[in-house]
Design a protein around this motif. Structure first.
Motif, PDB file in Angstrom:
ATOM      1  N   GLU A   7       0.876  -1.230   0.109  1.00 26.61           N
ATOM      2  CA  GLU A   7       0.106  -0.032  -0.147  1.00 26.61           C
ATOM      3  C   GLU A   7       0.915   1.187  -0.061  1.00 26.61           C
ATOM      4  O   GLU A   7       1.863   1.252   0.682  1.00 26.61           O
ATOM      5  CB  GLU A   7      -1.001  -0.001   1.189  1.00 26.61           C
ATOM      6  N   ASP A   8       0.735   2.029  -0.978  1.00 30.58           N
ATOM      7  CA  ASP A   8       1.570   3.046  -0.966  1.00 30.58           C
ATOM      8  C   ASP A   8       1.096   4.495  -0.166  1.00 30.58           C
ATOM      9  O   ASP A   8       1.884   5.436   0.491  1.00 30.58           O
ATOM     10  CB  ASP A   8       1.576   3.838  -2.403  1.00 30.58           C
ATOM     11  N   GLU A   9      -0.031   4.482   0.253  1.00 30.00           N
ATOM     12  CA  GLU A   9      -0.577   5.304   1.417  1.00 30.00           C
ATOM     13  C   GLU A   9      -0.030   5.264   2.675  1.00 30.00           C
ATOM     14  O   GLU A   9      -0.475   4.312   3.347  1.00 30.00           O
ATOM     15  CB  GLU A   9      -2.187   5.806   1.259  1.00 30.00           C
ATOM     16  N   LEU A  50      -2.992  -6.854  -0.353  1.00 31.34           N
ATOM     17  CA  LEU A  50      -2.451  -6.116  -1.830  1.00 31.34           C
ATOM     18  C   LEU A  50      -3.474  -5.061  -2.163  1.00 31.34           C
ATOM     19  O   LEU A  50      -4.679  -5.284  -2.744  1.00 31.34           O
ATOM     20  CB  LEU A  50      -2.212  -7.070  -2.961  1.00 31.34           C
ATOM     21  N   ASP A  51      -3.008  -3.650  -2.535  1.00 32.17           N
ATOM     22  CA  ASP A  51      -3.782  -2.758  -2.692  1.00 32.17           C
ATOM     23  C   ASP A  51      -3.574  -2.610  -4.208  1.00 32.17           C
ATOM     24  O   ASP A  51      -2.563  -2.881  -4.983  1.00 32.17           O
ATOM     25  CB  ASP A  51      -3.364  -1.150  -2.366  1.00 32.17           C
ATOM     26  N   ILE A  52      -4.830  -2.488  -5.064  1.00 33.31           N
ATOM     27  CA  ILE A  52      -4.660  -2.397  -6.634  1.00 33.31           C
ATOM     28  C   ILE A  52      -4.180  -1.031  -6.983  1.00 33.31           C
ATOM     29  O   ILE A  52      -3.375  -1.158  -8.074  1.00 33.31           O
ATOM     30  CB  ILE A  52      -5.999  -2.429  -7.236  1.00 33.31           C
ATOM     31  N   MET A  53      -4.362   0.094  -6.427  1.00 29.05           N
ATOM     32  CA  MET A  53      -3.895   1.328  -6.832  1.00 29.05           C
ATOM     33  C   MET A  53      -2.533   1.602  -6.408  1.00 29.05           C
ATOM     34  O   MET A  53      -2.482   1.919  -5.093  1.00 29.05           O
ATOM     35  CB  MET A  53      -4.892   2.546  -6.448  1.00 29.05           C
ATOM     36  N   LEU A  54      -1.554   1.516  -7.023  1.00 27.94           N
ATOM     37  CA  LEU A  54      -0.105   1.668  -6.545  1.00 27.94           C
ATOM     38  C   LEU A  54       0.568   2.360  -7.847  1.00 27.94           C
ATOM     39  O   LEU A  54       0.035   2.552  -8.920  1.00 27.94           O
ATOM     40  CB  LEU A  54       0.613   0.271  -6.500  1.00 27.94           C
TER      41      LEU A  54
HETATM   42 CA    CA Z   1      -2.994   3.105  -2.869  1.00 27.93          CA
END
Ligand code: CA
Length: 224
Positions: A7-9, A50-54
């Motif tokens: 997760e990027d956030e 696993l987050d989709i938006m990366l």
């Molecule tokens: Ca994200």
């Protein structure tokens, strides 16, 4: 049980990490798809969130690549949009479960627990090296038919070393994986625990399994 959170956030990643740690999981965090792609090769995980938006390579692409390489680790996908098409796409890509954002942390933790149960049914729960075995379900260690009592931390240390058998484990790596510290505690913590573990698994046996690599760390292996 070790969970990889991709997760990027930062805020979300940190909430998830905390919630899972409170449940007793060891947690690693990756912030990009490219880092995530190679992470399971270095450390085996019981579950991946696993987050989709990366940024860069997205979660679905990472997941497809893992599955292509034969990695069957259970994956819980996170998505900002709870669209049916995306959910279907995620499950097609090889996800085991799917959770749309925003979600309650208790639900996330419950789903991760469910996936660890599913994972342990398919994976062999007993790690073995020579006549040493470690049951990852009951946390029982045995050597040459003798049961070895381990504390919780000794168990985690031995599990990590057995999963990394044959590979050099540096002190800092051990501190990160077994204690979840991302800093050097600047003590001989690791050496103390290695000594205790050695007394339990090696002292009474002729064949030594836990070896010191001077100046570098430790390796668990059958000596050739
Ligand atoms: Ca994200």
């Amino acid at each position: 049980m070790r969970v990889l959170v991709v997760e990027d956030e930062r805020k979300t990643a940190s909430f998830i990490r905390k919630a899972l740690q409170e449940e007793g999981f060891a947690v690693d965090v990756c912030r990009t798809g490219d880092d995530a792609l190679i992470a399971p090769a270095a450390t085996p995980y019981d579950v991946v969130v696993l987050d989709i938006m990366l940024p860069g390579r997205d979660g679905l692409s990472v997941l497809r690549q893992w599955r292509k390489q034969g990695d069957t680790t259970p994956v819980l996908l996170l998505s900002a949009r709870g669209e049916v098409s995306e959910r279907v796409e995620g499950l097609d890509a090889g996800a085991d479960d799917y959770l749309p954002k925003p979600f309650a942390l208790v639900e996330l933790a419950a789903r991760v627990r469910a996936l660890t149960r599913r994972g342990s049914e398919t994976k062999t729960p007993v790690l073995k090296l020579a006549d040493l075995s470690l049951d990852t379900v009951t946390h029982r260690a045995q050597r040459g038919g003798t049961t070895i009592e381990l504390t919780a931390r000794e168990y985690r240390l031995l599990e990590f070393l057995m999963r990394s058998a044959g590979r050099l484990c540096g002190r800092m790596m051990i501190v990160e994986k077994v204690w979840d510290y991302d800093f050097d505690p600047g003590t001989n913590l690791v050496d103390v625990y290695i000594k205790r573990l050695r007394e339990k698994i090696d002292a009474k046996f002729e064949q030594k399994l836990l070896h010191t690599v001077r100046g570098s760390g430790y390796v668990l292996k059958e000596e050739s």
